[in-house]
Design an enzyme around this catalytic site. Sequence first.
Site, PDB file in Angstrom:
ATOM      1  N   GLU A 277       0.844  -1.202   0.023  1.00  0.00           N
ATOM      2  CA  GLU A 277       0.039  -0.085   0.015  1.00  0.00           C
ATOM      3  C   GLU A 277       0.780   1.276   0.048  1.00  0.00           C
ATOM      4  O   GLU A 277       0.643   2.203  -0.943  1.00  0.00           O
ATOM      5  CB  GLU A 277      -0.912  -0.172   1.350  1.00  0.00           C
ATOM      6  CG  GLU A 277      -1.688   1.226   1.459  1.00  0.00           C
ATOM      7  CD  GLU A 277      -2.746   1.311   0.619  1.00  0.00           C
ATOM      8  OE1 GLU A 277      -3.121   0.442  -0.079  1.00  0.00           O
ATOM      9  OE2 GLU A 277      -3.514   2.432   0.600  1.00  0.00           O
ATOM     10  N   ASP A 278       1.746   1.415   0.967  1.00  0.00           N
ATOM     11  CA  ASP A 278       2.526   2.635   1.112  1.00  0.00           C
ATOM     12  C   ASP A 278       4.015   2.758   0.576  1.00  0.00           C
ATOM     13  O   ASP A 278       4.449   3.653   0.927  1.00  0.00           O
ATOM     14  CB  ASP A 278       2.576   2.812   2.655  1.00  0.00           C
ATOM     15  CG  ASP A 278       1.074   2.645   3.630  1.00  0.00           C
ATOM     16  OD1 ASP A 278       0.287   3.024   2.729  1.00  0.00           O
ATOM     17  OD2 ASP A 278       1.361   2.468   4.507  1.00  0.00           O
TER      18      ASP A 278
ATOM     19  N   ASP B 265      -3.848  -5.645  13.517  1.00  0.00           N
ATOM     20  CA  ASP B 265      -3.706  -4.379  12.770  1.00  0.00           C
ATOM     21  C   ASP B 265      -4.384  -3.291  13.604  1.00  0.00           C
ATOM     22  O   ASP B 265      -4.080  -2.230  14.211  1.00  0.00           O
ATOM     23  CB  ASP B 265      -3.929  -4.337  11.438  1.00  0.00           C
ATOM     24  CG  ASP B 265      -3.669  -2.988  10.760  1.00  0.00           C
ATOM     25  OD1 ASP B 265      -2.607  -2.269  11.197  1.00  0.00           O
ATOM     26  OD2 ASP B 265      -4.355  -2.758   9.799  1.00  0.00           O
TER      27      ASP B 265
HETATM   28 MN    MN Z   1      -1.388  -1.418   9.750  1.00  0.00          MN
END
Ligand code: MN
Length: 738
Positions: free
Chosen positions: A92-93, A153
């Site tokens: 994602e990042d 998470d």
């Molecule tokens: Mn996370």
Amino acid sequence: MPQAINDILDDRKLIQSAYRKLLKSIKVDIDEADRKNIRKAYEIAVEAHTEQRRKSGEPYILHPIEVARICAEEIGLGPTAIIAALLHDVVEDTAVTLANIHERFGEKIANIVDGLTKLKHDFNPTNAQAENFKKVLSTLVYDVRVVLIKMADRLHNMRTIGAMPRHKQLRIAAETSYIYAPLAHRLGLYNVKTEFQDLCMKITERDQYDEIAKKLQETRRQRNTYISEFIDPLKEKLDDLKISYRIHGRPKSISSIYNKIKKKNVPFEEIYDLFAVRIIVDVERNKEKPICWQVYSIVTDVHTPIPERLKDWVTTPKSNGYESLHTTVIGPKGRYVEVQIRSERMDEIAERGFAAHWKYKEIKNQQDIYESWLDNIRDLMEDVDKDALEFVTDFKSNLFSEEVFVYTPKGDMKVLPKGATALDFAFSIHTDIGYHCTGIKVNNRLVPMGYQLENGDQVHITTSKNQKPNEDWLKMVVTGRAKSKIKSALREDLRKIADLGKEMIERKLGHMKLDLEVNAEAITRHYGFKNRTDLYASIYNGYINLADLREFNVEHGRIIFDAPKLRRQEIPKAAPSRRSKNDKVSVRPLVLINGEPGDQYDYVFATCCNPVMGDDIFAFVGTNSGVKIHRTSCPNARDMMTNFGYRTLNADWSNHTATEFVANLVITGIDDGPGVIERVTSEISSKLGMNIRSFSIAGDEGYYEGKISLVVANTNQLSQVLRALKSLDGVSTVTRTD
Ligand code: MN
């Protein structure tokens, strides 16, 4: 710059010690290959996140390491999940791609990381959270580990939420208590569920949380004395069994105590079952059941049991896998005490849920409860027409709820969600039995199809080939399976009818020398239908008069409609009258919405929770009712924030307006004559100088309950009233009700 170098060294130390802690927390056996892969995942993640920091300022990589540790230590997952957790944010990042992960770790891990990455996208601004949840569940069906890692998470994000702005905290808390806490419960992760609920309460109702925490602390010694008084005589007898066991009494969670206070409407001091006693025996698998019952008989020899409170989940485990024997007994000083009896294995399942369940799976010969639960989810997902919001609602009512146990005529047991009907039962046996169901007997008595099943019911279905579902059936079922099967049958019917309707309009247009294909879109829109199927079906059913079509002009083979005609059902109601200026609020106080004066939004105060200046509040943009200000503790808040998060705005009280609010109180006590009303009114009006808008009182055998509606300026003044009233003679409780 030596300072910067020091910072880097500090960060590195922090990261390495977090990683060592992770390695130590792994409970399952791992081999050299696993160890190498974990190391590799760690190195990739460190490298990828190297530039990033969390809101709190700490290096970002600490987050995935901690999520991996929670997976290993608190949920009991193995190397696959640990590796996926370490990598859960990289795709994602950062620059790392899914293909990179696939190449290095293989398909399984790449798929899990892919599932976790997908869970984060919110493409759709409407119903974003509901869509998101639907995604959570579709990945769950694929691999439960995705959801377990997602839980870890979320848990870490909730534990470290302090650095977030307040409105984000509220939104995350709402989503957590709406979706993640019940899901944790359903997956048997009781500790995670409890922690979610406590963390949410800490955000939405901080004062009450702190107050209960403080009181628990203050009463600890007293409680421990009582627990030993309760436990000591048990220990003597348990020792005689010559088995190893653990026994302890632990306070219940703050949020569950708070719920009890609210539900029973009593103060903390009057809640006696603030703790539960747990007895855990360490015996072989085949001795678990008899030993648990032996322990039960010891407990009830020493303390008097309340038989209705016996819950036997040892014989019939809960559908989330929970096994335990619960009973409530009367302890010293006549207090009720809950006792939970279970084996070490059952305890591990109770604490770690799904993961522990896997571990013991091989030696279990009963039907796999999780498999059948997952089957139910698959059924729910099958209904493609359902929008995400409807899906979430169905899911919550079907799969988070308690269950009811019923029997077929042959004596086979079926487990259905509580509230399920006789017709649901028919569909649970077989789709065809559902479709053709004509009559249902429960315990040999004929019942309506919508009959709500009760535990122990024996259900007999009669069918006929000529029977088929109709619209009304949808109101008589609650299970996702039955609903989606009925809907697809109705769709099939609709399609057949639509085909006939299509022929009718084709003929009609033919007379007018017009082509259906050219005109279908315009006609559909003209009559206000969403799609052609609905239009054609309505034509067949005679709801639409096609003669109308002749009234319009035709140009180049196209009918020219002037203004769109509305179908009768869709004619909008008269616009809701503007904010009613009745006696609700005398002067409008200034609320800041997203930091700016709220006037421009023309807001009103929600009547579901009646905010008073000083309450924690937020603003909600309604579809046709404008902006409303709610309390963050409003019973509807969770729903609004979870499903319509994009419509919530930050709201604060502006502090330079003096205004008035209405607060509703309920006051109870022992009635010692007409004096109560007088004392209460004089306290409020004369002594405190406040206005009462209404006051009604009802009583029964000396006990009374009064409802007071009064005008206050802010929460300070409100608590002043609450205190003053509580101290009056003949008043036992005073509670704010909105
Ligand atoms: Mn996370």
